[in-house]
Design a protein around this motif. Structure first.
Motif, short mmCIF file in Angstrom:
data_model
loop_
_atom_site.label_atom_id
_atom_site.label_comp_id
_atom_site.label_asym_id
_atom_site.label_seq_id
_atom_site.Cartn_x
_atom_site.Cartn_y
_atom_site.Cartn_z
N LEU A 1 0.83 -1.20 0.00
CA LEU A 1 0.00 0.00 0.00
C LEU A 1 0.87 1.26 0.00
CD1 LEU A 1 -2.94 1.03 0.16
CD2 LEU A 1 -2.69 1.00 2.65
N ARG A 2 1.94 1.24 0.78
CA ARG A 2 2.84 2.39 0.86
C ARG A 2 3.85 2.44 -0.28
NH1 ARG A 2 5.38 2.87 6.64
NH2 ARG A 2 5.84 4.95 5.88
N LYS A 3 3.83 1.38 -1.12
CA LYS A 3 4.77 1.24 -2.24
C LYS A 3 6.23 1.31 -1.75
CE LYS A 3 1.46 2.93 -5.54
NZ LYS A 3 1.05 3.94 -6.46
N TYR A 4 6.46 0.65 -0.63
CA TYR A 4 7.78 0.62 -0.01
C TYR A 4 8.74 -0.21 -0.84
CZ TYR A 4 11.42 -0.11 3.47
OH TYR A 4 12.62 -0.15 4.13
N LYS A 5 9.91 0.33 -1.06
CA LYS A 5 10.97 -0.38 -1.78
C LYS A 5 12.31 0.03 -1.18
CE LYS A 5 8.57 -0.40 -6.25
NZ LYS A 5 7.86 -1.59 -5.99
N ASN A 6 13.27 -0.85 -1.31
CA ASN A 6 14.64 -0.53 -0.94
C ASN A 6 15.44 -0.35 -2.22
OD1 ASN A 6 14.81 -0.60 1.97
ND2 ASN A 6 14.40 -2.79 1.82
N ALA B 1 26.76 -2.20 0.47
CA ALA B 1 26.00 -1.19 -0.27
C ALA B 1 25.40 -0.18 0.69
CB ALA B 1 24.89 -1.86 -1.08
N LEU B 2 24.85 0.86 0.12
CA LEU B 2 24.04 1.80 0.87
C LEU B 2 22.60 1.53 0.49
CD1 LEU B 2 26.08 5.10 0.61
CD2 LEU B 2 25.89 3.55 2.57
N ARG B 3 21.74 1.42 1.49
CA ARG B 3 20.31 1.15 1.27
C ARG B 3 19.52 2.42 1.54
NH1 ARG B 3 15.84 -0.36 4.60
NH2 ARG B 3 17.18 -0.14 6.42
N GLN B 4 18.63 2.73 0.60
CA GLN B 4 17.73 3.86 0.82
C GLN B 4 16.29 3.36 0.78
OE1 GLN B 4 18.03 7.23 -1.81
NE2 GLN B 4 16.55 8.40 -0.63
N PRO B 5 15.63 3.36 1.95
CA PRO B 5 14.21 3.00 1.97
C PRO B 5 13.42 4.08 1.20
CG PRO B 5 15.15 2.99 4.19
CD PRO B 5 16.14 3.64 3.29
N SER B 6 12.42 3.65 0.46
CA SER B 6 11.65 4.61 -0.35
C SER B 6 10.88 5.60 0.51
CB SER B 6 10.70 3.87 -1.28
OG SER B 6 9.80 3.08 -0.54
N THR B 7 10.70 5.30 1.78
CA THR B 7 9.97 6.20 2.68
C THR B 7 10.89 7.19 3.39
OG1 THR B 7 10.16 4.55 4.43
CG2 THR B 7 8.12 4.54 3.10
N ASN C 1 14.70 9.79 3.15
CA ASN C 1 15.63 10.51 2.28
C ASN C 1 17.08 10.27 2.69
OD1 ASN C 1 15.71 11.91 4.65
ND2 ASN C 1 15.23 13.91 3.78
N TYR C 2 17.33 9.29 3.54
CA TYR C 2 18.68 8.98 3.98
C TYR C 2 19.08 7.60 3.47
CZ TYR C 2 16.03 6.42 7.52
OH TYR C 2 15.15 5.59 8.15
N LYS C 3 20.39 7.36 3.47
CA LYS C 3 20.94 6.06 3.10
C LYS C 3 21.67 5.49 4.30
CE LYS C 3 21.53 7.24 -1.75
NZ LYS C 3 22.46 7.32 -2.88
N VAL C 4 21.54 4.19 4.47
CA VAL C 4 22.19 3.50 5.58
C VAL C 4 22.97 2.29 5.05
CG1 VAL C 4 20.58 4.25 7.39
CG2 VAL C 4 20.04 2.23 6.03
N PRO C 5 24.03 1.89 5.75
CA PRO C 5 24.82 0.75 5.30
C PRO C 5 24.04 -0.57 5.34
CG PRO C 5 26.02 2.03 6.95
CD PRO C 5 24.61 2.55 6.93
N ALA C 6 24.39 -1.43 4.42
CA ALA C 6 23.84 -2.79 4.38
C ALA C 6 24.93 -3.71 3.84
CB ALA C 6 22.61 -2.85 3.49
N HIS C 7 24.88 -4.96 4.26
CA HIS C 7 25.77 -5.94 3.63
C HIS C 7 25.08 -7.30 3.58
CE1 HIS C 7 27.35 -7.33 7.66
NE2 HIS C 7 27.28 -8.47 7.02
N THR D 1 19.26 0.50 10.38
CA THR D 1 17.91 1.03 10.33
C THR D 1 17.74 2.07 11.43
OG1 THR D 1 15.55 0.49 10.38
CG2 THR D 1 16.99 -0.84 11.78
N LYS D 2 16.83 2.98 11.21
CA LYS D 2 16.49 3.95 12.26
C LYS D 2 15.18 3.57 12.93
CE LYS D 2 19.19 7.57 10.16
NZ LYS D 2 19.37 8.99 9.89
N VAL D 3 14.62 2.43 12.56
CA VAL D 3 13.36 1.95 13.13
C VAL D 3 13.63 1.37 14.51
CG1 VAL D 3 11.42 0.35 12.83
CG2 VAL D 3 12.44 1.47 10.83
N GLN D 4 13.12 2.04 15.52
CA GLN D 4 13.40 1.68 16.91
C GLN D 4 12.62 0.45 17.38
OE1 GLN D 4 15.87 3.54 18.69
NE2 GLN D 4 16.11 4.21 16.57
N THR D 5 11.56 0.08 16.68
CA THR D 5 10.75 -1.07 17.13
C THR D 5 11.55 -2.37 17.13
OG1 THR D 5 9.86 -1.35 14.91
CG2 THR D 5 8.53 -0.07 16.48
#
Length: 155
Positions: free
Chosen positions: A88-93, A111-117, A119-125, A145-149
């Motif tokens: 529904l949110r059309k979420y993509k990485n 890589a750097l991952r940017q969630p579609s929701t 405007n920042y990029k975060v590391p991923a491997h 991730t910046k998601v605290q949950t």
């Protein structure tokens, strides 16, 4: 001596071609994985080995980090529950600055991952390797991730 040098150079050249080919295979595998994940394809979890390690590195508001290991079965369960909302949110990485290099007998993708929701990029491997049938599989996935949950859902 010239024959020995020619044979040696030929071995190095052929080895280099095989190495480059494997990196291309890993890149293709990763591209298929990203496409499946972003399209919510039902075969998404087929990309993971049965004992894949899933890590979320939570970036806390105070600037510190906390690593959370998520069991694969729980990751699958949570992902399945959130699929409808994500669609529904059309979420993509989206991934940028992708680098692939040998990692023991496997390959590591950084890589750097940017969630579609966001405007920042975060590391991923990702650690990608072959299973006993010779198929490429994700053995480890780590994303900041910046998601605290994720901190409240620790297992």
């Amino acid at each position: 001596m010239k024959k020995l040098l020619c044979v040696f150079l030929l071995i190095i050249f052929i080895g280099g071609i095989c190495f480059a080919s494997e990196i291309q295979d890993v890149q293709c595998f990763f591209n298929r994985y990203v496409e499946a994940a972003n399209s919510y394809n039902t075969n998404y979890f087929d990309f993971y080995s049965n004992d894949a390690k899933i890590i979320r590195v939570v970036e806390k508001p105070d600037g510190t980090f906390e690593s959370v290991n998520v069991p694969l079965e729980r990751y699958k369960s949570e992902a399945k529950k959130s699929t409808a909302l994500m669609k529904l949110r059309k979420y993509k990485n989206r991934y940028s600055d992708i680098k692939i290099f040998p990692f023991g007998t496997d390959y590591k993708i950084a890589a750097l991952r940017q969630p579609s929701t966001s405007n920042y990029k975060v590391p991923a491997h990702f650690i990608i390797g072959r299973d006993c049938n010779g198929n490429w599989k994700i053995k480890e996935e780590s994303m900041n991730t910046k998601v605290q949950t994720f901190l409240t859902r620790k297992s």
